[in-house]
Design a protein around this motif. Structure first.
Motif, PDB file in Angstrom:
ATOM      1  N   VAL A  51       0.873  -1.164   0.000  1.00 12.86           N
ATOM      2  CA  VAL A  51       0.000   0.000   0.000  1.00 12.86           C
ATOM      3  C   VAL A  51       0.913   1.218   0.000  1.00 12.86           C
ATOM      4  CG1 VAL A  51      -1.803   1.278   1.221  1.00 12.86           C
ATOM      5  CG2 VAL A  51      -1.717  -1.233   1.365  1.00 12.86           C
ATOM      6  N   VAL A 108       1.336   5.525   0.076  1.00 11.18           N
ATOM      7  CA  VAL A 108       0.709   6.779   0.470  1.00 11.18           C
ATOM      8  C   VAL A 108       1.672   7.904   0.096  1.00 11.18           C
ATOM      9  CG1 VAL A 108      -0.216   8.157   2.376  1.00 11.18           C
ATOM     10  CG2 VAL A 108      -0.435   5.648   2.413  1.00 11.18           C
ATOM     11  N   GLU A 152      -1.813  -1.069  -3.971  1.00 16.38           N
ATOM     12  CA  GLU A 152      -2.937  -0.241  -3.551  1.00 16.38           C
ATOM     13  C   GLU A 152      -2.412   1.154  -3.212  1.00 16.38           C
ATOM     14  OE1 GLU A 152      -6.110  -0.087   0.198  1.00 16.38           O
ATOM     15  OE2 GLU A 152      -4.991  -1.942  -0.226  1.00 16.38           O
ATOM     16  N   LYS A 162      -3.288   5.110  -1.671  1.00 19.31           N
ATOM     17  CA  LYS A 162      -4.198   5.921  -0.871  1.00 19.31           C
ATOM     18  C   LYS A 162      -3.818   7.397  -1.017  1.00 19.31           C
ATOM     19  CE  LYS A 162      -5.243   2.464   2.699  1.00 19.31           C
ATOM     20  NZ  LYS A 162      -6.674   2.368   2.403  1.00 19.31           N
ATOM     21  N   THR A 163      -4.803   8.218  -1.295  1.00 17.02           N
ATOM     22  CA  THR A 163      -4.566   9.661  -1.341  1.00 17.02           C
ATOM     23  C   THR A 163      -4.624  10.208   0.080  1.00 17.02           C
ATOM     24  OG1 THR A 163      -6.918  10.047  -1.723  1.00 17.02           O
ATOM     25  CG2 THR A 163      -5.494   9.911  -3.657  1.00 17.02           C
ATOM     26  N   LEU A 190      -4.701   6.271  10.101  1.00 14.33           N
ATOM     27  CA  LEU A 190      -4.397   5.606   8.832  1.00 14.33           C
ATOM     28  C   LEU A 190      -3.610   4.320   9.052  1.00 14.33           C
ATOM     29  CD1 LEU A 190      -4.170   5.787   5.619  1.00 14.33           C
ATOM     30  CD2 LEU A 190      -1.940   6.833   6.052  1.00 14.33           C
ATOM     31  N   SER A 228      -4.876   0.277   8.488  1.00 17.21           N
ATOM     32  CA  SER A 228      -4.269  -0.254   7.261  1.00 17.21           C
ATOM     33  C   SER A 228      -4.183  -1.770   7.226  1.00 17.21           C
ATOM     34  CB  SER A 228      -2.864   0.318   7.098  1.00 17.21           C
ATOM     35  OG  SER A 228      -1.988  -0.201   8.104  1.00 17.21           O
TER      36      SER A 228
END
Length: 371
Positions: free
Chosen positions: A38, A40, A58, A60-61, A81, A85
């Motif tokens: 993931v 970010v 993946e 994430k904004t 966050l 997660s």
């Protein structure tokens, strides 16, 4: 999808295209289905996702409040966050992600690997800000810190005073076969191409390269091509116009296929004020190019012995210009140095060694956190 895969959340100051992001793309491919990722970008920029073609990732904004100092609201949001997660491991990147490291200390306390790959212009030439030193010292004390160079290792141990056992030299590597396979066919009489690949940021100092190229004037039939994008574009474009280099110097933007960019070059040039172990140097070496660069970070140690005379003092503009002229004029020299660099890249920078090294760093961190 491997449901038992280790899940990593990677927190970057920005996920725009850059060396760290390209390294993660190579790592994600090499680590395979045993790891899930993931990413970010704390500025909301996810432009580097284009380099992850074929990789399950993946994104994430997330946009932090920016300004001088730390903001409690950022820590709270990042703590949430990380807690939500489902990650087994947190990876943070450079000082710009330090708030995520602090959030983890107060929050879920995930296994944590912090990557330090270099400094921006405000900390170049050893000018480390006292506040940043203390924040690194406090936030990273229980993390594993993977450093990209000998200089950063020294900073981590002697300035940030992190525990010796928690500081690791990060393995470096590129897909040597990918860059070596790109064909380079020079036509007799065609201009010599001086090339560079990198973000158009102030610390990269592409103005130095443009000025050196401009100083050569009409002494050689050569072209300058700088691949990259960033906040310095307008200033560099103005410099090219001001030096009368239109038609000889080009800024084509970021390239989705760097191997093709290297294949079109005869000399790779780097003009940064601050570096550590630049990915672009490894790629250029793998592509069989001579490297002309400022003597920053570990570059002198990275290149072949034959190439070291062309790793130049940081503020010696005359030496930089003279080296550029020598490499433009001597095709045999370029070919011999390029061949030596290709041999060294095969021995020192295979991507497989980098993947194995980071796999161990990541797994060791998770195992220790679960004890």
């Amino acid at each position: 999808m491997n449901c038992s895969a280790l899940r990593i959340i990677h927190v970057f100051p920005t996920f725009a295209i850059g060396g760290q992001q390209m390294r993660l793309a190579s790592l994600a491919r090499g680590l395979g289905s045993d790891f899930r990722h993931v990413v970010v970008g704390l500025d909301g920029d996810l432009g580097a996702l284009a380099a992850f073609d074929g990789v399950e990732i993946e994104a994430k904004t997330f946009a932090l409040r920016k300004g001088r100092g730390l903001f409690p609201e950022n820590i709270v949001r990042l703590r949430r966050l990380l807690g939500d997660s489902g990650a087994d491991l947190l990876c943070t990147y450079n000082f710009g992600a330090i708030e995520a490291a602090i959030a983890n200390r107060f929050g879920p306390r995930l296994a944590h690997v912090h990557h330090e790959d270099g400094f921006g212009p405000d900390e170049a030439f050893g000018r480390q800000k006292r506040r940043r030193v203390w924040l690194r010292r406090l936030a990273l004390r229980r993390a594993t810190t993977a450093v990209a160079s000998l200089g950063l290792e020294q900073a981590a141990l002697e300035v940030w005073r992190l525990p010796r056992a928690r500081v690791k030299r990060a393995p470096a590597g590129v897909d040597v076969k990918r860059f070596a396979a790109a064909s380079r066919a020079r036509r007799a009489g065609s201009p010599v191409v001086i090339g560079a690949v990198g973000a158009l940021r102030r610390e990269k100092n592409f103005a130095r390269l443009i000025e050196a190229f401009s100083a050569i004037g009409g002494e050689a039939d050569a072209r300058l091509v700088i691949h990259g994008e960033g906040p310095e574009r307008a200033r560099l474009e103005a410099l090219i116009r001001g030096r009368g280099l239109a038609g000889r110097a080009f800024l084509p933007g970021a390239t989705p296929a760097p191997e093709d960019a290297y294949a079109a070059m005869d000399v790779f040039a780097l003009s940064s004020d601050t570096e550590q172990t630049p990915l672009s140097v490894m790629e250029a070496m793998a592509a069989g190019l001579p490297v002309m660069a400022t003597d920053a970070g570990d570059i002198r140690e990275m290149v072949s012995e034959e190439n070291r005379p062309y790793i130049l003092p940081l503020h010696d503009g005359e030496a930089y210009k003279a080296a550029l002229m020598t490499l433009i004029r001597d095709e045999t020299l370029r070919r011999n140095i390029g061949a030596a660099n290709a041999r060294r890249a095969r021995a020192r920078f295979p991507v497989e060694a980098m993947v194995d090294g980071f796999r161990k760093i990541y797994l060791d961190a998770v195992v220790e956190a679960r004890r």
